[in-house]
Design an enzyme around this catalytic site. Structure first.
Site, PDB file in Angstrom:
ATOM      1  N   GLY A  15     -17.952  56.090 -87.651  1.00  0.00           N
ATOM      2  CA  GLY A  15     -17.960  55.988 -89.104  1.00  0.00           C
ATOM      3  C   GLY A  15     -19.331  56.234 -89.697  1.00  0.00           C
ATOM      4  O   GLY A  15     -20.266  56.653 -88.996  1.00  0.00           O
ATOM      5  N   LYS A  38     -15.388  67.023 -74.560  1.00  0.00           N
ATOM      6  CA  LYS A  38     -15.879  66.043 -75.534  1.00  0.00           C
ATOM      7  C   LYS A  38     -16.916  65.137 -74.884  1.00  0.00           C
ATOM      8  O   LYS A  38     -16.615  64.365 -73.972  1.00  0.00           O
ATOM      9  CB  LYS A  38     -14.726  65.208 -76.083  1.00  0.00           C
ATOM     10  CG  LYS A  38     -15.175  64.262 -77.188  1.00  0.00           C
ATOM     11  CD  LYS A  38     -14.002  63.669 -77.913  1.00  0.00           C
ATOM     12  CE  LYS A  38     -14.457  62.793 -79.059  1.00  0.00           C
ATOM     13  NZ  LYS A  38     -13.329  62.231 -79.802  1.00  0.00           N
ATOM     14  N   ASN A  49     -18.208  61.681 -78.918  1.00  0.00           N
ATOM     15  CA  ASN A  49     -17.352  60.499 -78.937  1.00  0.00           C
ATOM     16  C   ASN A  49     -18.088  59.374 -79.695  1.00  0.00           C
ATOM     17  O   ASN A  49     -19.179  59.583 -80.213  1.00  0.00           O
ATOM     18  CB  ASN A  49     -17.024  60.071 -77.500  1.00  0.00           C
ATOM     19  CG  ASN A  49     -15.618  59.488 -77.398  1.00  0.00           C
ATOM     20  OD1 ASN A  49     -15.254  58.640 -78.200  1.00  0.00           O
ATOM     21  ND2 ASN A  49     -14.842  59.939 -76.430  1.00  0.00           N
ATOM     22  N   GLY A  53     -18.535  62.704 -85.936  1.00  0.00           N
ATOM     23  CA  GLY A  53     -19.237  61.420 -86.008  1.00  0.00           C
ATOM     24  C   GLY A  53     -19.699  61.124 -87.419  1.00  0.00           C
ATOM     25  O   GLY A  53     -20.646  61.739 -87.912  1.00  0.00           O
ATOM     26  N   ASN A  93     -14.355  49.951 -82.116  1.00  0.00           N
ATOM     27  CA  ASN A  93     -13.029  49.893 -81.505  1.00  0.00           C
ATOM     28  C   ASN A  93     -13.101  49.876 -79.990  1.00  0.00           C
ATOM     29  O   ASN A  93     -13.998  50.462 -79.381  1.00  0.00           O
ATOM     30  CB  ASN A  93     -12.152  51.063 -81.986  1.00  0.00           C
ATOM     31  CG  ASN A  93     -12.265  52.282 -81.087  1.00  0.00           C
ATOM     32  OD1 ASN A  93     -11.568  52.391 -80.082  1.00  0.00           O
ATOM     33  ND2 ASN A  93     -13.170  53.191 -81.436  1.00  0.00           N
ATOM     34  N   ALA A  94     -12.148  49.174 -79.428  1.00  0.00           N
ATOM     35  CA  ALA A  94     -11.924  49.228 -77.976  1.00  0.00           C
ATOM     36  C   ALA A  94     -10.415  49.182 -77.801  1.00  0.00           C
ATOM     37  O   ALA A  94      -9.829  48.152 -77.499  1.00  0.00           O
ATOM     38  CB  ALA A  94     -12.590  48.066 -77.267  1.00  0.00           C
ATOM     39  N   CYS A 124     -14.754  58.710 -71.304  1.00  0.00           N
ATOM     40  CA  CYS A 124     -14.062  57.429 -71.078  1.00  0.00           C
ATOM     41  C   CYS A 124     -14.441  56.850 -69.708  1.00  0.00           C
ATOM     42  O   CYS A 124     -14.898  57.575 -68.834  1.00  0.00           O
ATOM     43  CB  CYS A 124     -12.548  57.627 -71.174  1.00  0.00           C
ATOM     44  SG  CYS A 124     -11.884  58.619 -69.852  1.00  0.00           S
ATOM     45  N   ASN A 134     -11.512  64.502 -72.661  1.00  0.00           N
ATOM     46  CA  ASN A 134     -12.244  63.293 -73.030  1.00  0.00           C
ATOM     47  C   ASN A 134     -12.946  62.768 -71.784  1.00  0.00           C
ATOM     48  O   ASN A 134     -12.447  61.889 -71.091  1.00  0.00           O
ATOM     49  CB  ASN A 134     -11.284  62.255 -73.626  1.00  0.00           C
ATOM     50  CG  ASN A 134     -11.992  60.967 -73.991  1.00  0.00           C
ATOM     51  OD1 ASN A 134     -13.223  60.890 -73.922  1.00  0.00           O
ATOM     52  ND2 ASN A 134     -11.235  59.957 -74.363  1.00  0.00           N
TER      53      ASN A 134
HETATM   54  C1  LIG Z   1      -9.662  53.764 -83.395  1.00  0.00           C
HETATM   55  C2  LIG Z   1     -10.303  54.884 -82.648  1.00  0.00           C
HETATM   56  C3  LIG Z   1      -9.660  55.428 -81.526  1.00  0.00           C
HETATM   57  C4  LIG Z   1     -10.251  56.487 -80.834  1.00  0.00           C
HETATM   58  N1  LIG Z   1      -9.584  57.022 -79.762  1.00  0.00           N
HETATM   59  C5  LIG Z   1     -10.109  58.112 -79.130  1.00  0.00           C
HETATM   60  C6  LIG Z   1      -9.392  58.735 -78.086  1.00  0.00           C
HETATM   61  O1  LIG Z   1      -8.272  58.367 -77.722  1.00  0.00           O
HETATM   62  N2  LIG Z   1      -9.982  59.817 -77.490  1.00  0.00           N
HETATM   63  C7  LIG Z   1     -11.196  60.319 -77.869  1.00  0.00           C
HETATM   64  O2  LIG Z   1     -11.654  61.312 -77.310  1.00  0.00           O
HETATM   65  N3  LIG Z   1     -11.885  59.735 -78.883  1.00  0.00           N
HETATM   66  C8  LIG Z   1     -11.363  58.668 -79.521  1.00  0.00           C
HETATM   67  N4  LIG Z   1     -12.059  58.097 -80.573  1.00  0.00           N
HETATM   68  C9  LIG Z   1     -13.345  58.683 -80.990  1.00  0.00           C
HETATM   69  C10 LIG Z   1     -13.142  59.637 -82.179  1.00  0.00           C
HETATM   70  O3  LIG Z   1     -12.320  60.715 -81.852  1.00  0.00           O
HETATM   71  C11 LIG Z   1     -14.501  60.170 -82.686  1.00  0.00           C
HETATM   72  O4  LIG Z   1     -15.106  60.946 -81.672  1.00  0.00           O
HETATM   73  C12 LIG Z   1     -15.454  59.048 -83.098  1.00  0.00           C
HETATM   74  O5  LIG Z   1     -14.765  58.012 -83.759  1.00  0.00           O
HETATM   75  C13 LIG Z   1     -16.579  59.553 -84.026  1.00  0.00           C
HETATM   76  O6  LIG Z   1     -16.055  60.151 -85.188  1.00  0.00           O
HETATM   77  P1  LIG Z   1     -15.826  59.354 -86.582  1.00  0.00           P
HETATM   78  O7  LIG Z   1     -17.120  58.687 -86.921  1.00  0.00           O
HETATM   79  O8  LIG Z   1     -15.421  60.435 -87.542  1.00  0.00           O
HETATM   80  O9  LIG Z   1     -14.738  58.372 -86.343  1.00  0.00           O
HETATM   81  C14 LIG Z   1     -11.498  57.019 -81.264  1.00  0.00           C
HETATM   82  C15 LIG Z   1     -12.138  56.458 -82.381  1.00  0.00           C
HETATM   83  C16 LIG Z   1     -11.555  55.419 -83.070  1.00  0.00           C
HETATM   84  C17 LIG Z   1     -12.259  54.861 -84.293  1.00  0.00           C
END
Ligand SMILES: Cc1cc2nc3c(=O)[nH]c(=O)nc-3n(C[C@H](O)[C@H](O)[C@H](O)COP(=O)(O)O)c2cc1C
Length: 307
Positions: free
Chosen positions: A220, A167, A194, A246, A68-69, A128, A125
């Site tokens: 994921g 984070k 993250n 993660g 994602n971006a 970023c 966060n």
């Molecule tokens: C669609 C999407 C949007 C995300 N937006 C943010 C965000 O706004 N702030 C943040 O700290 N992390 C954001 N993340 C990172 C997630 O909070 C998480 O740290 C990362 O996806 C790893 O966990 P997961 O594998 O369970 O998704 C985002 C991840 C995804 C997939």
């Protein structure tokens, strides 16, 4: 059997925490996730001013995980505080407010503003981009620099009394040093981590990267072993609680994070894979695991992989 846990003095009925950016865009969604069994919910990261984010496509399920971006789109702190107030009043679980800024001072300002909504915890966060480029490839990430992480943490601690979690980014060889710097500067918890990368997925029919931003964070199931190692490393150097995040998709993944040393477990991409009921399901799966292994509380197996 007790699956409750405590992060920086905040009690959670179970260790699952909705990760930032996933369904956390409104009070209604945060409340829905709470109703579906999450131990705590994190709002989408917000900044001082509203941001549009990147044009579509911003997210893709590439088979083994997500990329994602989104570009940190958010309505800005003024609107966010209204949503957070509603969520804090109605959700029935601790609400964590995720914030970001362009400088330590801006982080402190946004954190102070969201603190008005009385979230249980403010998540910084720092993973970023902090320069004009929105691309993770071109942008510098605060979380790569221990001194900057300490400065941001310190600036926020001087402005808010709400507990804070920092984070971190997994994409640095200095993760332990950076986690240590955050703790030394007063972080009450660490969220590790993250998304990974950036990565890229190319459409072989067009020969072009699929995301409009070309690159994006990878999350994921594919990243779980990498994330577990990050959590293990961070937990080996800090004493504050860690929200292990993660690739957690099921109860056994959550147990793995806790065995690495996590106190709570972030769940993000799995919401796409298993639906919003994933929190209750992970909770139930952890209990099945504990039952079959004779564990009575999470403390019975927390950090056993560190021994
Ligand atoms: C669609 C999407 C949007 C995300 N937006 C943010 C965000 O706004 N702030 C943040 O700290 N992390 C954001 N993340 C990172 C997630 O909070 C998480 O740290 C990362 O996806 C790893 O966990 P997961 O594998 O369970 O998704 C985002 C991840 C995804 C997939």
């Amino acid at each position: 059997m007790d699956v409750s846990t405590t992060i920086a003095g905040v009690s959670l009925r179970n260790p699952t925490v909705l990760a930032a950016g996933i369904l956390g865009t409104s009070a209604d969604l945060l409340c829905r996730v709470a109703k579906c069994g999450a131990g705590a919910v994190t709002s989408k990261s917000c900044s001082l001013e509203a941001r549009d984010g990147h044009p579509n496509p911003t997210m893709l399920d590439w088979g083994e995980g997500l990329i994602n971006a989104i570009g940190l789109s958010n309505p800005g702190v003024e609107e966010e505080v209204k949503e957070l107030k509603k969520a804090v009043g109605k959700s029935g679980v601790p609400v964590f407010a995720s914030v970001f800024g362009k400088s330590p001072e801006e982080f402190a300002e946004v954190a102070a503003r969201v603190a008005e909504a009385k979230p249980a915890l403010v998540e910084l966060n720092v993973s970023c981009p902090n320069v004009s480029s929105d691309s993770r490839l071109g942008g510098k990430i605060f979380a790569f620099d221990a001194k900057l992480v300490a400065k941001i943490t310190d600036a926020v601690k001087n402005r808010v009394s709400t507990p804070i979690s920092v984070k971190l980014s997994p994409n640095t060889p200095d993760l332990k040093e950076i986690a240590q710097a955050a703790e030394d500067a007063g972080a009450d918890a660490i969220t590790a981590c993250n998304s990974f990368g950036p990565g890229m997925v190319i459409d072989v029919e067009t020969g072009k990267p699929i995301l409009s931003n070309r690159v994006g964070g990878v999350s994921g199931p594919a990243v779980k072993p990498l994330a577990v190692k990050c959590v293990y490393d961070v937990c080996s150097v800090v004493e504050v609680p860690v929200i292990g995040t993660g690739g957690v998709t099921n109860g056994r993944d959550a147990v793995e994070m806790i065995m690495a040393g996590a106190t709570a477990v972030g769940v993000g991409s799995a919401v796409y894979y298993r639906g919003i009921s994933v929190f209750a399901r992970i909770d139930a799966e952890i209990k099945v695991f504990m039952d079959s292994h004779g564990y009575e509380s999470l403390a019975d197996f927390r950090a056993i992989a560190q021994q």
